[in-house]
Design an enzyme around this catalytic site. Structure first.
Site, PDB file in Angstrom:
ATOM      1  N   LYS A 177       0.866  -1.184   0.000  1.00  0.00           N
ATOM      2  CA  LYS A 177       0.000   0.000   0.000  1.00  0.00           C
ATOM      3  C   LYS A 177       0.900   1.231   0.000  1.00  0.00           C
ATOM      4  CE  LYS A 177      -1.529   2.781   3.017  1.00  0.00           C
ATOM      5  NZ  LYS A 177      -1.467   4.062   2.253  1.00  0.00           N
ATOM      6  N   GLU A 252       9.948   2.100  10.491  1.00  0.00           N
ATOM      7  CA  GLU A 252      10.977   3.100  10.200  1.00  0.00           C
ATOM      8  C   GLU A 252      10.252   4.432  10.220  1.00  0.00           C
ATOM      9  OE1 GLU A 252      13.195   5.715   9.386  1.00  0.00           O
ATOM     10  OE2 GLU A 252      12.571   5.338   7.320  1.00  0.00           O
ATOM     11  N   CYS A 285      13.486  11.818   6.692  1.00  0.00           N
ATOM     12  CA  CYS A 285      13.476  11.543   8.131  1.00  0.00           C
ATOM     13  C   CYS A 285      14.878  11.622   8.734  1.00  0.00           C
ATOM     14  CB  CYS A 285      12.844  10.181   8.410  1.00  0.00           C
ATOM     15  SG  CYS A 285      13.509   8.840   7.420  1.00  0.00           S
ATOM     16  N   GLU A 385       9.508  16.985  14.636  1.00  0.00           N
ATOM     17  CA  GLU A 385       9.956  16.815  13.253  1.00  0.00           C
ATOM     18  C   GLU A 385       9.138  17.746  12.358  1.00  0.00           C
ATOM     19  OE1 GLU A 385      11.191  13.163  10.357  1.00  0.00           O
ATOM     20  OE2 GLU A 385       9.243  13.012  11.325  1.00  0.00           O
TER      21      GLU A 385
END
Length: 483
Positions: A177, A252, A285, A385
């Site tokens: 997906k 992750e 990231c 973040e």
């Protein structure tokens, strides 16, 4: 563009099939804010069909030889490279990466990972002796079963190849997906696997959102593993959803990387760090978004980072050249703007960029490369973040303070160290709490894994570790070494 316009079908059991029920979603080009394609969001029936196809294909695929799986992946690599232009077009139009970057780093990330997996797999031993002290005890590595792969929009092929290729080599079957925001590249990837002759049912693709297909895969009793890359918030939700079925979950997630620059760092350390922060419009990231600078060179570093930001051009992803493109969506743009405003409100010193669109731009999700100085590590911009081209610069006095600030975060993906002192580099590498530490601008070697700790998740993607991530280990005693 016409060939990519109607992308409503899913790839299930070796065929492109219509969704069971219509649920259209437009794919928006972030450079223009215009739709470029229409996809369907899958429902439970689509997910069930894909999982059933993967489950039916598992006995045959898991029984294939190492040589057969390797040949399939080598063919996939060949076709992938031949479709590079189509892949680059898709990535630029779905998530905004500039044309040259899409054709280069975005597409080539998939090439590099696949080659590294091929190298690692050639030497992979599925049955290994425990050791000379136990000559009849063996450790076997075996495929897990049907795996659900959920990938993000920021580095589409980087993440798809880090999951699909090792899952295939390990002997699993799968349902992918991709992000519903950036699904076009994954649909090209499905075409590549089809052309490469992968047996029906081994790889399946269903588009959908996290609340729909993502959750359906996470709770599905016939899915043995979920491998997810994305936000920490979504990773927590997936872990909870998967708990009842006790499936393996590999995550992750996000990062808030510290780039520790000592006074003896090389002349290009600050330039390198700022450019890395702004690269891919800050949508990585592992971006070094917190620049920790030793006090002796702090003022000069702030001025250098300001110059880098002001010299970083922002332009359409459709254009060639060394610029940064838009961020992926209006939602993402709004979140970044809110965090820039929070930095100003909390007293950080804005030295470059700031809120709003770049000068001369009135459409597209473009963000001004932004630098904050005099940031304290408890500020929102130092803890959250941002996932945009926003750099926070924090001063430190000595090594101990640098370590304390760097480790004062819930994340633990990549940290960076810049110093000419080899002993200090080695000390810092061991003291920094992260899954990866990169020093003096040197990238990790081919086949090294990618992954973190803490709220960055603990997946290990890439190389031999990435193959083992998609396998179960089995300890066997009484093995006949002569048979």
């Amino acid at each position: 563009m016409s060939e990519l316009l109607d992308k409503r079908k899913f790839y299930i059991d070796g065929q492109w099939v219509d969704p069971k029920a219509a649920d259209d979603l437009e794919v928006i080009d972030p450079s223009t804010e215009e739709p470029v394609a229409v996809i369907s969001l899958g429902g439970q029936a689509d997910t069930d069909a894909a999982v059933a196809a993967a489950k039916a294909a598992f006995p045959g695929w898991s029984a294939t030889s190492k040589e057969e799986r390797l040949a399939h992946v080598e063919k996939i690599l060949e076709v992938y490279q031949a479709r590079g232009k189509d892949m680059a077009w898709a990535i630029t139009h779905e998530m905004g990466a500039p044309a040259d970057m899409s054709a280069g780093d975005q597409v080539m990330a998939g090439v590099g990972h696949t080659k590294n997996f091929i190298r690692a797999f050639r030497d992979f031993e599925f049955v290994r002796p425990l050791g000379d002290h136990a000559p009849t005890t063996m450790i076997a590595w075996e495929p897990i079963g049907v795996v659900g792969l959920i990938t993000p929009w920021n580095w589409p092929m980087n993440q798809v190849t880090l999951k699909v290729i090792p899952a295939l080599l390990a002997g699993n079957t799968m349902v992918l997906k991709p992000s519903e925001i950036a699904p076009l590249s994954s649909m090209v990837f499905a075409e590549i696997l089809d052309e490469a002759g992968l047996p029906p049912g081994v790889f399946n693709l269903v588009n959908g959102d996290g609340a729909g297909v993502g959750t359906q895969l996470s709770v599905h009793p016939d899915v043995e593993m979920i491998s997810f890359t994305g936000s920490t918030r979504a990773g927590v939700a997936i872990t909870k959803a998967a708990a009842d079925s006790l499936k393996k979950v590999a995550l992750e997630l996000g990062g808030k990387g510290a780039n520790v620059i000592f006074s003896d760092a090389d002349d290009k350390a600050v330039i390198r760090g700022a450019r890395h922060c702004f690269y891919n419009s800050g949508q990585s990231c592992n971006a070094p978004t917190r620049m920790l600078v030793q006090r002796e060179i702090y003022d000069r570093a702030v001025e250098t980072a300001k110059e880098v930001a002001e010299k970083t051009p922002v332009a359409s992803g459709h254009d060639s050249g060394q610029h940064i493109g838009p961020v992926v969506s209006k939602k993402q743009w709004d979140q970044i703007q809110g965090l820039i405003e929070a930095g100003i409100k909390e007293g950080a010193r804005l030295v470059a960029g700031g809120p709003g669109l770049p000068e001369g731009v009135n459409r597209g999700y473009f963000v001004r490369p932004t630098v904050f100085a005099d940031v304290s590590n408890d500020m929102t911009i130092a803890q959250q973040e941002i996932f945009g081209p926003v750099l926070s610069i924090i001063p430190f006095e000595d090594e101990d303070e640098a370590v304390r600030i760097a480790n004062d975060t819930a994340y633990g993906l990549t940290n960076y160290v810049q110093t000419q002192d080899g002993e200090r580099r080695n000390r810092m590498a061991r003291k920094l709490r992260a899954g990866m530490v990169e020093m003096n601008g040197e990238s990790r070697g081919p086949g090294a894994f990618f992954g973190g700790i803490g709220r960055s998740g603990r997946a290990r993607e890439g190389g031999v570790w990435g193959i083992e991530e998609f396998m179960d280990s089995k300890a066997i005693s009484g093995w006949d070494r002569d048979a």
